[in-house]
Structures are given as structure tokens and as C-alpha cells.
Design a protein around this motif. Sequence first.
Motif, PDB file in Angstrom:
ATOM      1  N   GLU A 183       0.827  -1.209   0.000  1.00 24.61           N
ATOM      2  CA  GLU A 183       0.000   0.000   0.000  1.00 24.61           C
ATOM      3  C   GLU A 183       0.861   1.258   0.000  1.00 24.61           C
ATOM      4  OE1 GLU A 183      -2.322  -0.572   3.435  1.00 24.61           O
ATOM      5  OE2 GLU A 183      -3.506  -2.181   2.564  1.00 24.61           O
ATOM      6  N   SER A 184       2.049   1.171   0.579  1.00 22.59           N
ATOM      7  CA  SER A 184       2.915   2.351   0.581  1.00 22.59           C
ATOM      8  C   SER A 184       3.419   2.685  -0.819  1.00 22.59           C
ATOM      9  CB  SER A 184       4.099   2.145   1.533  1.00 22.59           C
ATOM     10  OG  SER A 184       4.903   1.080   1.073  1.00 22.59           O
ATOM     11  N   LEU A 185       3.493   1.696  -1.708  1.00 25.28           N
ATOM     12  CA  LEU A 185       3.919   1.960  -3.079  1.00 25.28           C
ATOM     13  C   LEU A 185       2.926   2.846  -3.816  1.00 25.28           C
ATOM     14  CD1 LEU A 185       5.384  -1.457  -4.254  1.00 25.28           C
ATOM     15  CD2 LEU A 185       6.597   0.626  -3.670  1.00 25.28           C
ATOM     16  N   PHE A 186       1.655   2.727  -3.486  1.00 24.01           N
ATOM     17  CA  PHE A 186       0.648   3.578  -4.116  1.00 24.01           C
ATOM     18  C   PHE A 186       0.844   5.043  -3.739  1.00 24.01           C
ATOM     19  CE2 PHE A 186      -1.912  -0.442  -4.041  1.00 24.01           C
ATOM     20  CZ  PHE A 186      -1.844  -0.639  -5.409  1.00 24.01           C
ATOM     21  N   PHE A 187       1.509   5.290  -2.639  1.00 20.20           N
ATOM     22  CA  PHE A 187       1.825   6.652  -2.214  1.00 20.20           C
ATOM     23  C   PHE A 187       3.220   7.068  -2.702  1.00 20.20           C
ATOM     24  CE2 PHE A 187       3.825   9.423   0.988  1.00 20.20           C
ATOM     25  CZ  PHE A 187       3.043  10.541   0.821  1.00 20.20           C
ATOM     26  N   LEU A 188       4.216   6.174  -2.591  1.00 20.78           N
ATOM     27  CA  LEU A 188       5.597   6.533  -2.876  1.00 20.78           C
ATOM     28  C   LEU A 188       5.883   6.713  -4.372  1.00 20.78           C
ATOM     29  CD1 LEU A 188       7.515   4.313  -0.310  1.00 20.78           C
ATOM     30  CD2 LEU A 188       7.103   6.763  -0.236  1.00 20.78           C
ATOM     31  N   VAL A 189       5.283   5.910  -5.221  1.00 16.18           N
ATOM     32  CA  VAL A 189       5.537   6.029  -6.659  1.00 16.18           C
ATOM     33  C   VAL A 189       5.061   7.375  -7.203  1.00 16.18           C
ATOM     34  CG1 VAL A 189       4.981   5.056  -8.919  1.00 16.18           C
ATOM     35  CG2 VAL A 189       5.669   3.551  -7.057  1.00 16.18           C
ATOM     36  N   PRO A 190       3.852   7.834  -6.924  1.00 11.10           N
ATOM     37  CA  PRO A 190       3.456   9.164  -7.417  1.00 11.10           C
ATOM     38  C   PRO A 190       4.292  10.302  -6.816  1.00 11.10           C
ATOM     39  CG  PRO A 190       1.515   7.920  -6.822  1.00 11.10           C
ATOM     40  CD  PRO A 190       2.690   7.138  -6.349  1.00 11.10           C
ATOM     41  N   VAL A 191       4.639  10.173  -5.549  1.00 13.10           N
ATOM     42  CA  VAL A 191       5.472  11.215  -4.929  1.00 13.10           C
ATOM     43  C   VAL A 191       6.834  11.263  -5.603  1.00 13.10           C
ATOM     44  CG1 VAL A 191       6.653  11.864  -2.798  1.00 13.10           C
ATOM     45  CG2 VAL A 191       4.255  11.204  -2.729  1.00 13.10           C
ATOM     46  N   THR A 192       7.413  10.103  -5.890  1.00 11.84           N
ATOM     47  CA  THR A 192       8.699  10.049  -6.570  1.00 11.84           C
ATOM     48  C   THR A 192       8.606  10.634  -7.968  1.00 11.84           C
ATOM     49  OG1 THR A 192       9.272   8.068  -5.319  1.00 11.84           O
ATOM     50  CG2 THR A 192      10.547   8.499  -7.307  1.00 11.84           C
ATOM     51  N   LEU A 193       7.567  10.298  -8.692  1.00 15.71           N
ATOM     52  CA  LEU A 193       7.389  10.851 -10.040  1.00 15.71           C
ATOM     53  C   LEU A 193       7.202  12.368 -10.002  1.00 15.71           C
ATOM     54  CD1 LEU A 193       5.134   8.130 -11.678  1.00 15.71           C
ATOM     55  CD2 LEU A 193       7.574   8.558 -12.072  1.00 15.71           C
ATOM     56  N   LEU A 194       6.513  12.854  -9.000  1.00 15.30           N
ATOM     57  CA  LEU A 194       6.337  14.295  -8.838  1.00 15.30           C
ATOM     58  C   LEU A 194       7.677  14.982  -8.565  1.00 15.30           C
ATOM     59  CD1 LEU A 194       4.323  16.689  -8.563  1.00 15.30           C
ATOM     60  CD2 LEU A 194       4.333  16.190  -6.114  1.00 15.30           C
ATOM     61  N   LEU A 195       8.480  14.411  -7.686  1.00 19.66           N
ATOM     62  CA  LEU A 195       9.784  15.001  -7.366  1.00 19.66           C
ATOM     63  C   LEU A 195      10.733  14.956  -8.563  1.00 19.66           C
ATOM     64  CD1 LEU A 195      10.381  13.693  -3.737  1.00 19.66           C
ATOM     65  CD2 LEU A 195       9.743  15.997  -4.468  1.00 19.66           C
ATOM     66  N   VAL A 196      10.701  13.876  -9.328  1.00 17.46           N
ATOM     67  CA  VAL A 196      11.528  13.788 -10.530  1.00 17.46           C
ATOM     68  C   VAL A 196      11.068  14.832 -11.552  1.00 17.46           C
ATOM     69  CG1 VAL A 196      12.078  12.318 -12.517  1.00 17.46           C
ATOM     70  CG2 VAL A 196      12.226  11.397 -10.199  1.00 17.46           C
ATOM     71  N   GLY A 197       9.774  15.009 -11.686  1.00 18.67           N
ATOM     72  CA  GLY A 197       9.251  16.022 -12.600  1.00 18.67           C
ATOM     73  C   GLY A 197       9.677  17.421 -12.199  1.00 18.67           C
ATOM     74  N   ILE A 198       9.653  17.705 -10.911  1.00 14.49           N
ATOM     75  CA  ILE A 198      10.095  19.016 -10.424  1.00 14.49           C
ATOM     76  C   ILE A 198      11.582  19.215 -10.691  1.00 14.49           C
ATOM     77  CG2 ILE A 198      10.465  20.379  -8.335  1.00 14.49           C
ATOM     78  CD1 ILE A 198       7.801  19.238  -7.298  1.00 14.49           C
ATOM     79  N   ALA A 199      12.380  18.171 -10.458  1.00 16.64           N
ATOM     80  CA  ALA A 199      13.824  18.260 -10.695  1.00 16.64           C
ATOM     81  C   ALA A 199      14.121  18.498 -12.173  1.00 16.64           C
ATOM     82  CB  ALA A 199      14.519  16.997 -10.202  1.00 16.64           C
ATOM     83  N   VAL A 200      13.413  17.823 -13.054  1.00 19.09           N
ATOM     84  CA  VAL A 200      13.617  18.015 -14.492  1.00 19.09           C
ATOM     85  C   VAL A 200      13.195  19.422 -14.899  1.00 19.09           C
ATOM     86  CG1 VAL A 200      12.806  17.260 -16.775  1.00 19.09           C
ATOM     87  CG2 VAL A 200      13.489  15.571 -15.068  1.00 19.09           C
ATOM     88  N   ALA A 201      12.094  19.909 -14.350  1.00 17.67           N
ATOM     89  CA  ALA A 201      11.639  21.269 -14.671  1.00 17.67           C
ATOM     90  C   ALA A 201      12.646  22.311 -14.198  1.00 17.67           C
ATOM     91  CB  ALA A 201      10.274  21.520 -14.037  1.00 17.67           C
ATOM     92  N   VAL A 202      13.208  22.140 -13.014  1.00 18.28           N
ATOM     93  CA  VAL A 202      14.213  23.079 -12.501  1.00 18.28           C
ATOM     94  C   VAL A 202      15.471  23.024 -13.363  1.00 18.28           C
ATOM     95  CG1 VAL A 202      15.752  23.522 -10.547  1.00 18.28           C
ATOM     96  CG2 VAL A 202      13.336  23.141 -10.157  1.00 18.28           C
ATOM     97  N   PHE A 203      15.869  21.831 -13.790  1.00 22.07           N
ATOM     98  CA  PHE A 203      17.041  21.700 -14.646  1.00 22.07           C
ATOM     99  C   PHE A 203      16.836  22.436 -15.965  1.00 22.07           C
ATOM    100  CE2 PHE A 203      19.181  19.404 -18.094  1.00 22.07           C
ATOM    101  CZ  PHE A 203      20.497  19.649 -17.736  1.00 22.07           C
ATOM    102  N   PHE A 204      15.684  22.253 -16.612  1.00 27.14           N
ATOM    103  CA  PHE A 204      15.439  22.934 -17.876  1.00 27.14           C
ATOM    104  C   PHE A 204      15.296  24.436 -17.690  1.00 27.14           C
ATOM    105  CE2 PHE A 204      14.254  18.679 -19.531  1.00 27.14           C
ATOM    106  CZ  PHE A 204      15.147  18.665 -20.592  1.00 27.14           C
ATOM    107  N   TRP A 205      14.755  24.876 -16.562  1.00 29.18           N
ATOM    108  CA  TRP A 205      14.690  26.312 -16.273  1.00 29.18           C
ATOM    109  C   TRP A 205      16.103  26.893 -16.156  1.00 29.18           C
ATOM    110  CZ3 TRP A 205      16.573  28.614 -11.794  1.00 29.18           C
ATOM    111  CH2 TRP A 205      16.374  29.983 -11.716  1.00 29.18           C
ATOM    112  N   ALA A 206      16.997  26.160 -15.480  1.00 33.39           N
ATOM    113  CA  ALA A 206      18.378  26.622 -15.342  1.00 33.39           C
ATOM    114  C   ALA A 206      19.080  26.663 -16.691  1.00 33.39           C
ATOM    115  CB  ALA A 206      19.134  25.727 -14.369  1.00 33.39           C
TER     116      ALA A 206
END
Length: 62
Positions: free
Chosen positions: A2-25
Motif C-alpha cells: 500500500e505504501s507503493l501507491f503513495f511513494l511512486v506518485p510522490v517520486t514521479l512528482l519530485l523527478v518532474g520538479i527536478a527536471v523542470a528546474v534543470f530545464f529552467w536553469a
Amino acid sequence: MESLFFLVPVTLLLVGIAVAVFFWAMRSGQFDDLDSPAWRILHDDEANSSNPARPDDDQPRP
């Protein structure tokens, strides 16, 4: 499991934010000149040579 249903979307969100910050830089020019800031510290003494420190600066004043 059940924790995977929470951790996978959170991880994908954090990776998306990191990629967005990288492209902004990249778009804002953060990585354009990586060599000049390293060399700039070596040339600071030339700008300050016109105002040398007085030899009596480390003496206490009455």
C-alpha cells in the motif's frame, strides 16, 4: 504494498520538479560560462591594489 501507491506518485512528482528546474536553469543561462567565475578570484587583487592597507591597521588605537 500500500505504501507503493503513495511513494511512486510522490517520486514521479519530485523527478518532474527536478527536471523542470534543470530545464529552467538551462534556459536562463546558468551553465553558459563555467570557467570565468573560477578565474575571476585570481584577478581580484589587481582591482584592490590601488588602495593598499595601512601598515598600522593592526595596531590598537587609543
